[in-house]
Design an enzyme around this catalytic site. Structure first.
Site, mmCIF file in Angstrom:
data_model
loop_
_atom_site.group_PDB
_atom_site.id
_atom_site.type_symbol
_atom_site.label_atom_id
_atom_site.label_comp_id
_atom_site.label_asym_id
_atom_site.label_seq_id
_atom_site.Cartn_x
_atom_site.Cartn_y
_atom_site.Cartn_z
ATOM 1 N N GLU A 1 1.027 -1.099 0.251
ATOM 2 C CA GLU A 1 -0.010 -0.227 0.051
ATOM 3 C C GLU A 1 0.859 1.170 0.006
ATOM 4 O O GLU A 1 0.598 2.170 -0.695
ATOM 5 C CB GLU A 1 -0.822 -0.244 1.318
ATOM 6 C CG GLU A 1 -2.011 1.093 1.167
ATOM 7 C CD GLU A 1 -2.977 1.001 0.132
ATOM 8 O OE1 GLU A 1 -2.557 1.936 -0.880
ATOM 9 O OE2 GLU A 1 -3.933 0.286 -0.045
ATOM 10 N N LYS B 1 4.344 4.261 -10.342
ATOM 11 C CA LYS B 1 2.985 4.288 -9.586
ATOM 12 C C LYS B 1 1.633 3.827 -10.174
ATOM 13 O O LYS B 1 0.852 2.988 -10.104
ATOM 14 C CB LYS B 1 2.731 5.664 -8.474
ATOM 15 C CG LYS B 1 3.956 5.702 -7.593
ATOM 16 C CD LYS B 1 3.598 6.995 -7.012
ATOM 17 C CE LYS B 1 5.044 7.207 -5.968
ATOM 18 N NZ LYS B 1 5.265 8.606 -5.474
#
Lengths: 409, 409
Positions: free
Chosen positions: B116, B192
């Site tokens: 995460e 990302k």
């Protein structure tokens, strides 16, 4: 493996769930759908049942409780949990009233209860409080939690409608009930904030303890004041914790452009969480509507299938779950026809001014008085941001009144 | 039950994790911390190891991989997964390069990998894609995913600094590396976005395929143009899907006040997800910093302890994971010293105008050309919102140049 699913209720949320379930590869279609009103016209493709026992007779793996009646909802949910069945509910009124008993039933009988759709519909705020924030120390949680009120405020501020016109439009669009009082007087928000407080702070405060004031008495003056200052009014629910305890209140609030709530419009909801480590987070999403709410119910079912349940790890089961709220003063602008109301409810007033037969004051109001004031017809309140001084407010009010006078000359 | 935890790396994220773990009731303190540089001054309260084998020798239950070196990170993570150990990683470069192999290792050996903290630090976007959105059909995902770039843009737009001054300030504050090129040229964002695409759409596109243009060449003209139109520039990453395939690009973008990205400032990150049922959601939170990132790592550990793992349920393992990107045109304002650059890269230009030795044009650029242009020194690009017409842009540009002329007379 196919799971047996029993569904109570086929209103907006139930139909949203059904529509989604039909499209998915797992096709989690309920095998029993119990509805109440035998006379209502319904889809002829679906067989309905009118006897709640039909659901339990089929030994379901999951029960979806999507009705609006609070007592019946509690009866079905607790009956299911006593049988160890996992229940998905969207009934914030029922949950807010009975969470301590429902948590206990989960612990004793091993069934799970998930209810993401009950607060802020599509926004996964309960799941995130239970997972991502599980071991973080939450300082405050704040939100726009009622889509109808927010829709009304958007129409007033973005389209120049009056409160009454905006309310009628919200009813026409199906966002507000024909009796919209629970939406606009903050009662619906209080149920949701009560649920969030339990997951954020581990305490059950009960919605009656939450200081609640709605948007029902918002007048032209307050709206004109907000506009003249470049601000908007939003119905904000807030709970915060310090070493002395938890405060919680719901009050129409002036927000400035840099506040993330400023841009939350129409039927959207939003939640802001401030915690010790993750710090500020802000979530925005649809807070109403058949598909977003139905998708949150479907999401709970998938999470339950994956083994997920709420841990309630912030709840300390050795101590009483109930907490007496510590509610400190909130700085507000109050408007009332009676000077006495102001004098009895406002502490350290920064001014009291009578303009055109209305008394205005800025000062601190004890949140415990909010809910009483909420029942009066002629009182309106606005929480003020810190940067707004009394003289800003006064100058704007006088400016508004002066231009009104000019209009009527 | 105490779990054994091995930690690789004790930089900003590792120290954040350690600080949080020390305070928690479960006290999940690593029993081995492996660092690389033996000469660095470190806290004398903690015993460090310099041999990665020390971690594995202790048979850890969990491994935290929080180093910056990509090859070593892959070595440790894959070694751990082969032993069935659960790994928490924050290394976006490593994950973006190796996700297909790492997913395979999880399937074969049963260990889990959570990460995460690798995207948008504290915002639980991967967890939500894997749970709340698991069965929803995602149409697009968009984000501000680099805290340093966003900090620089905030200083330019809110404090009137030049690009160079803002970059130096970001470096002083520790938001940007001494070599900040990966932050400002979009490369960090590409890693990302590549990870998010896998969780949103189930496909591995590889960051080299993502059309990427950074903020490094933003000039005074583009900044003045944005300001004169009441807009801001944000470095936006976007991936979207239609029946033909997935498009993905990263490009400095003009955003208007009503766009939720407009108010995302400083080191904050934000993600907007649009899906079929839950519809629009927007998440904002700290995208950098020791505590928020460390808390995301700690949160993964708690989730893993609770039995949570990514299901990758959007990945269809029967089909190749790799996807060739469909990248359609993006409408941009391009600035270049060479007219040829514009003519070769812009399709259907709405105008080409030379002002003060710079050529400006508005037209569609094929995203596949973006990454090549990103390496040139004298080209700058801005994606334009639909409502902004060519004549708005042209008028503003001419206005800026005219007032500059006045200044220098």
């Amino acid at each position: 493996m196919t799971k047996r699913i029993g569904l109570f209720g086929f209103g907006v949320v139930g139909q949203g769930y059904y529509q989604i379930a039909k499209k998915q590869k797992e096709k989690w279609i309920p095998d029993t759908i119990v509805v109440k009103d035998q006379k209502k016209r319904r889809s002829s493709d679906i067989r309905f049942s009118y006897d709640s026992q039909d659901v339990f007779d089929k030994n379901p793996d999951y029960i979806l409780e999507l009705i609006s009646n609070m007592e019946e909802a509690y009866e079905y949910a607790s009956e299911a949990l006593k049988r160890g069945i996992t229940v998905i509910s969207a009934n914030k009124k029922m949950l807010s009233a009975h969470l301590p008993e429902l948590i206990n039933l989960q612990k004793v009988f091993g069934g799970k209860l998930l209810y993401e759709a009950s607060v802020a519909a599509g926004i996964p705020v309960i799941t995130n409080l239970e997972t991502h924030f599980e071991e973080d120390n939450i300082i405050s949680i704040e939100g726009i939690l009622n889509g109808s009120s927010n829709y009304i405020l958007s129409r007033i501020f973005n389209n120049g409608l009056s409160f009454g016109e905006a309310l009628r439009l919200a009813q026409q669009k199906g966002f507000a009930e024909s009796d919209p009082s629970f939406d606009i007087n903050g009662s619906d928000v209080a149920s949701k904030l009560n649920i969030l407080i339990l997951h954020a702070f581990g305490k059950f405060v009960g919605e009656k303890q939450i200081a609640t004031f709605g948007i029902q008495n918002l007048g032209e003056d307050e709206i004109a004041l907000a506009k003249s200052l470049g601000l908007k009014i939003k119905l904000i629910a807030k709970a915060e914790k310090d070493y002395r305890g938890i405060s919680a209140y719901i009050i129409p609030t002036l927000v400035e452009e840099s506040n993330p709530f400023f841009g939350v419009e129409n039927e959207y909801n939003a939640v802001k969480i401030n915690s010790e480590h993750l710090q500020d987070q802000f979530y925005q999403g649809k807070g109403a509507g058949s598909l977003p709410t139905g998708a949150a119910v479907y999401g709970d079912l998938i999470k339950a299938r994956n083994g997920f349940g709420y841990n309630y790890s912030k709840v300390n089961f050795d101590k009483p779950l109930d907490e007496k709220l510590l509610n400190l003063g909130v700085r507000v602008l109050i408007k009332s026809k009676s000077e006495e109301i102001i004098e009895t409810n406002i502490f350290s007033p920064e001014f009291i001014k009578c303009i055109d037969g209305f008394y205005f004051s800025v000062g601190k109001i004890k949140p415990k008085n909010l809910s009483k004031l909420n029942e009066l017809k002629e009182v309106s309140l606005l929480a003020l941001p810190d940067f707004l001084t009394s003289s800003d407010v006064l100058k704007s009010l006088e400016g508004i009144k002066k231009s009104e006078e000019l209009l009527f000359k």
